[in-house]
Write a protein that holds these residues in place. Sequence first.
Motif, PDB file in Angstrom:
ATOM      1  N   GLU B 213      19.056  12.037  80.700  1.00  0.00           N
ATOM      2  CA  GLU B 213      19.827  12.443  81.868  1.00  0.00           C
ATOM      3  C   GLU B 213      19.078  13.393  82.791  1.00  0.00           C
ATOM      4  O   GLU B 213      19.534  13.653  83.905  1.00  0.00           O
ATOM      5  N   GLY B 214      17.930  13.923  82.321  1.00  0.00           N
ATOM      6  CA  GLY B 214      17.274  14.988  83.082  1.00  0.00           C
ATOM      7  C   GLY B 214      16.678  14.504  84.391  1.00  0.00           C
ATOM      8  O   GLY B 214      16.529  13.304  84.625  1.00  0.00           O
ATOM      9  N   LEU B 215      16.349  15.468  85.263  1.00  0.00           N
ATOM     10  CA  LEU B 215      15.622  15.148  86.478  1.00  0.00           C
ATOM     11  C   LEU B 215      14.184  14.793  86.102  1.00  0.00           C
ATOM     12  O   LEU B 215      13.726  15.126  85.006  1.00  0.00           O
ATOM     13  N   PHE B 216      13.482  14.171  87.039  1.00  0.00           N
ATOM     14  CA  PHE B 216      12.126  13.723  86.744  1.00  0.00           C
ATOM     15  C   PHE B 216      11.257  14.877  86.238  1.00  0.00           C
ATOM     16  O   PHE B 216      10.596  14.774  85.202  1.00  0.00           O
ATOM     17  N   ALA B 217      11.279  16.019  86.964  1.00  0.00           N
ATOM     18  CA  ALA B 217      10.421  17.148  86.594  1.00  0.00           C
ATOM     19  C   ALA B 217      10.767  17.655  85.200  1.00  0.00           C
ATOM     20  O   ALA B 217       9.886  17.987  84.405  1.00  0.00           O
ATOM     21  N   GLU B 218      12.045  17.686  84.906  1.00  0.00           N
ATOM     22  CA  GLU B 218      12.467  18.164  83.578  1.00  0.00           C
ATOM     23  C   GLU B 218      11.973  17.208  82.488  1.00  0.00           C
ATOM     24  O   GLU B 218      11.560  17.634  81.405  1.00  0.00           O
ATOM     25  N   ARG B 219      11.994  15.913  82.810  1.00  0.00           N
ATOM     26  CA  ARG B 219      11.575  14.927  81.812  1.00  0.00           C
ATOM     27  C   ARG B 219      10.068  15.026  81.579  1.00  0.00           C
ATOM     28  O   ARG B 219       9.616  14.962  80.429  1.00  0.00           O
ATOM     29  N   VAL B 220       9.307  15.201  82.670  1.00  0.00           N
ATOM     30  CA  VAL B 220       7.860  15.355  82.510  1.00  0.00           C
ATOM     31  C   VAL B 220       7.567  16.573  81.644  1.00  0.00           C
ATOM     32  O   VAL B 220       6.750  16.526  80.716  1.00  0.00           O
ATOM     33  N   ALA B 221       8.284  17.668  81.937  1.00  0.00           N
ATOM     34  CA  ALA B 221       8.063  18.904  81.195  1.00  0.00           C
ATOM     35  C   ALA B 221       8.429  18.718  79.727  1.00  0.00           C
ATOM     36  O   ALA B 221       7.715  19.177  78.832  1.00  0.00           O
ATOM     37  N   LEU B 222       9.526  18.032  79.487  1.00  0.00           N
ATOM     38  CA  LEU B 222       9.966  17.796  78.108  1.00  0.00           C
ATOM     39  C   LEU B 222       8.911  16.988  77.355  1.00  0.00           C
ATOM     40  O   LEU B 222       8.528  17.322  76.230  1.00  0.00           O
ATOM     41  N   LEU B 223       8.420  15.945  78.015  1.00  0.00           N
ATOM     42  CA  LEU B 223       7.434  15.082  77.381  1.00  0.00           C
ATOM     43  C   LEU B 223       6.173  15.885  77.058  1.00  0.00           C
ATOM     44  O   LEU B 223       5.631  15.788  75.960  1.00  0.00           O
ATOM     45  N   ALA B 224       5.736  16.706  78.029  1.00  0.00           N
ATOM     46  CA  ALA B 224       4.521  17.491  77.831  1.00  0.00           C
ATOM     47  C   ALA B 224       4.702  18.450  76.670  1.00  0.00           C
ATOM     48  O   ALA B 224       3.792  18.616  75.840  1.00  0.00           O
ATOM     49  N   SER B 225       5.870  19.081  76.604  1.00  0.00           N
ATOM     50  CA  SER B 225       6.071  20.077  75.554  1.00  0.00           C
ATOM     51  C   SER B 225       6.152  19.394  74.187  1.00  0.00           C
ATOM     52  O   SER B 225       5.598  19.876  73.199  1.00  0.00           O
ATOM     53  N   LEU B 226       6.814  18.238  74.122  1.00  0.00           N
ATOM     54  CA  LEU B 226       6.889  17.494  72.859  1.00  0.00           C
ATOM     55  C   LEU B 226       5.503  17.024  72.438  1.00  0.00           C
ATOM     56  O   LEU B 226       5.127  17.106  71.268  1.00  0.00           O
ATOM     57  N   ARG B 227       4.769  16.527  73.425  1.00  0.00           N
ATOM     58  CA  ARG B 227       3.463  15.962  73.137  1.00  0.00           C
ATOM     59  C   ARG B 227       2.552  17.014  72.527  1.00  0.00           C
ATOM     60  O   ARG B 227       1.720  16.721  71.679  1.00  0.00           O
ATOM     61  N   ALA B 228       2.710  18.251  72.992  1.00  0.00           N
ATOM     62  CA  ALA B 228       1.861  19.328  72.506  1.00  0.00           C
ATOM     63  C   ALA B 228       2.166  19.643  71.044  1.00  0.00           C
ATOM     64  O   ALA B 228       1.296  20.119  70.314  1.00  0.00           O
ATOM     65  N   HIS B 229       3.389  19.396  70.614  1.00  0.00           N
ATOM     66  CA  HIS B 229       3.749  19.785  69.253  1.00  0.00           C
ATOM     67  C   HIS B 229       3.922  18.597  68.308  1.00  0.00           C
ATOM     68  O   HIS B 229       3.416  18.618  67.201  1.00  0.00           O
ATOM     69  N   THR B 230       4.640  17.582  68.739  1.00  0.00           N
ATOM     70  CA  THR B 230       4.832  16.396  67.897  1.00  0.00           C
ATOM     71  C   THR B 230       4.506  15.168  68.741  1.00  0.00           C
ATOM     72  O   THR B 230       5.399  14.540  69.297  1.00  0.00           O
TER      73      THR B 230
END
Lengths: 457, 555
Positions: B213-230
């Motif tokens: 449901e997030g906005l594009f920027a929020e989704r990019v940020a979420l993906l980046a943060s997940l990618r860094a950890h898992t």
Amino acid sequence: MTQQGVRWTADQVLALAPDAPSQKAGSKLGIAGPWSRAGSSGEGAVWGLCKGSGSKPYQTVIDTADVAGPAYKCSCPSRKFPCKHALGLLLLWSGEEDGRAAVPDGEEPPDWAREWLAARHDKAEAKRSSPPAGPAAAGDPDAARKRAERRAERVTAGATELERRLSDLLRGGMAAAEQAGYGLWEETAARMVDAQAPGFATRVRELGAIPGSGPGWPARLLEECALLHLLTSGWLRRDELPAALAATVRSRTGLPASAQGRPLRDTWQVLAQYDTADNKLTTRRIWLHGERSGHTALLLSYGAAGRAPALALPVGLALDAELLPHAADPASRQLRADLGEQFTAPCPTTGHPPGIPPAEAAVRYGEALRDDPWLESWPVTLGRVVPVPNGDTGWQLADPDSDLALPIASPAATRSGLWRLVALSGGAPLTVFGECGHRGFTPLAAWPYDGAETVRL
Amino acid sequence: MTAPTTAPTKTAAPTAAHTEAAKAAGRHARTSWEELVTAALLGTDRRTPPVTAPGRDAPAALLDAAAVQTVRRRAGLRAAPAAGRPEPASQDPRPVVPAAARRRLATLLADHTGTAGGGRRGTAPDLVELLPQWLAMANERGFAPPPELLPALLNAARGRTDLRPQALAFAGPRAQWLARLNPDWKFALRAAPGRAAPPGPQEEGAIQRRWQEGLFAERVALLASLRAHTPDTARELLSDTWATERAEDRLMFLDSLRTGLRPADEPFLEQALGDRSRNVRATAAELLSSLPDSALAARMADRAASCVALDRTAPSPALTVEAPHECDAGMERDGVAPKPPAGRGERSWWLGQLVEAAPLASWQGRLGDRSPADIVALPVADDWRAELHAAWCRAAVRQRDASWSRALLGPPASPDAAGPGAVSLAERAKLLTTLPATERAEWVAGFIDAHGLSEAFQLLGVCAVPWAPALGRAVVDALNIARDAGSYPWSFSGVMGLAERCLDPAEAVRLEALTAVPDEPEDASPGAGGYWSEAFQRLVSTLRLRAAMREELGG
């Protein structure tokens, strides 16, 4: 007499700067690099040689423990006061390098500094020992009375003329004033200066700016015209007024204070210092709070256009000193004062004046108006208030207990100080000192918790 | 209704609006005040004022009444009901920076807002340039900001995007809270979730919801943060919705897989090679070629190997190059761009792309078990050397291959290193980034010893801060030589600026001697000595300032 080793903080030093460029230039000199032979007496005197662009270094010396605020001398040609070298040296003095003071204490001043310090010291001693110049010293009392009478006549003529101008304005309608612009008022203001009524002149000049001040200007213009009318009629009928009110009218008209009140010694905490400037004059207001007496006092200092006023007291410091209240200002319950003898160098302090709720602050202003209807605002400290955004109308300071709030005055709401206040609060209550007036509350200093350092807004 | 027409004497003592009666008078006053304003605006000649007084003309009576009203209105001001209070900012668990560091930050920020620019730099440090370092140090030590400085910090970060990551990390939760209240600081909200702590497994529902449901920027940020950890979770999240994403979004999402790229990503990336968007295809191919064991890498290795071979007919070993004659569908699917940019031949353009994407390790086996250094040393027939080496450079950077980088860089002192050889300075700087920090510093130190500073700026930019002792010494010696040679210091202002920010503050002591104004040699540029002394003074004071900054933050 002076305290050993009390050094100011960098914030406090920077608060002395006459303007932002000086602050910046001073900051750049606040490092050991350009300085040599810097030292401090440990009793308030600081000196050093600063390498400039020329071959001969500038000689900078500061007396931080002077009775009338810090005094500076520098061999540079700058007309800024204090100059960047003095600021830089004080910054260097306030900080440390490699864990020790960058400017060592307990040194003997070099000859060039000693001369100046000694001369100052002698002057201060002479002033202290010689009896204050009383009215007798002002020459022939008859002549003085005649001069006062002549001035009163001129002011009366000015007041009568002003009354006529105001009547003309209202007869023709203020709508016409919108087109007339500044010119009309500037000319009248100049005539009031000639009439030796600077209080009239200032108010008249301000009238000129109101038609251009945005929506609601007719009401504001009528208010200010009415208050000016109140002042001129007060002057014309001053003999019928109670003594205190007559003195207020004299003071608001701009006549000199006849005598000063009894000196008031206390540990005075510097709550706020800020400048307002028009094209002729820079006015510096310094608010002090007496830690023992609970008195609030206002020091004023003036500088010619573009120059910083001489008096500068860093916010957050406290000084053991005597204040000389203006007796001519009894209506303002002796807010106005001059700095008298200073017994110690200013030193950092924590704590704040006791706070009151917003409802009480509004009442205080109202009560103060009873004695001085021309009063724009009254200094108060609000305890436990939260800055709250109030839609499009700006910000409020709200009391979470009573859910009553004061609006933050709109000029203050656009200043960066508002955001410092909001950031400091983070939505939690804090203590705020400021001026509470008919335009709202102007925050000037804040404390996030008891025992916090004063945060300048 | 008659408004009071008292003399000023009484006005001065308004019976403050405490009582009910006074309140009634207040209401009364309000209506009458409007009428007074109207009369004043139109003029008493046109509109008879609502007040009269015996013995007073109309304007005076109007002013009398207005004075009473004005003072009454002011005296009657009362606190109003408060608007809704905002939710308080969440607590910042970090300790606030020590008092001295707080004052330092205030000075750095004050300088920032007053940046005027222009003019000679003089002897004083450039405070603005030290802000990034200060923020990095404060973040390393886990300090929270003094709240009253947040507005200045946010304003600084608003004007300089390069400051934002560090500034916002330091600014913490209260800055987020502030940004919601001031539209000027909206950028802080956009950048925020990226640095949030990795969401725990129990928050899976929340992650899904934000991704869906997030906005594009929020989704990019979420993906980046997940990618860094898992990293695997991030990829799975992306592949679930891949087919429904817009092409521009797919490109951005795919790009975030660069972080933590791993063999397990290969199937997903292979599938992305068939994407509708050319840019997505190219990015997928680039990522795959960074995985040396991927099928794409193997295909590229085969193609490249068919183009580059050992010339067995030559008397001594040499390489021959036969660039591809066509860009077939298979090559295009694997990310080779068929059309060269203007001014480049098709065949060399294709060759470059093949060699760049082929795993470097594959060359050793194919070229007679030679080491990277030996391969690089082989002569190349028919002027293909520049093309081939440039492609190897790009491959070494893409594959982070230190041994090939070392071989391509060559010894720092070789005359080739400074000249316009096969490898440009920009490529060298990139190659250096694949080497360990100490080796990087040594190479650049050697380069400066041999070639001086005029070409060193880009190379210095990739060295770790503070500079290693050997590198620092090399830079200072070279500056000293440049001064003795009589040139002006502003020819070296770039290196000087870097030195101010990157030299180890411990060097300040050694530099002190250089701040004196030297005797001017006859052939020197006039006045240069003074300017050099000034430049060295600024260098020394900046180093001292940096030492002080570190000290204030607890060493």
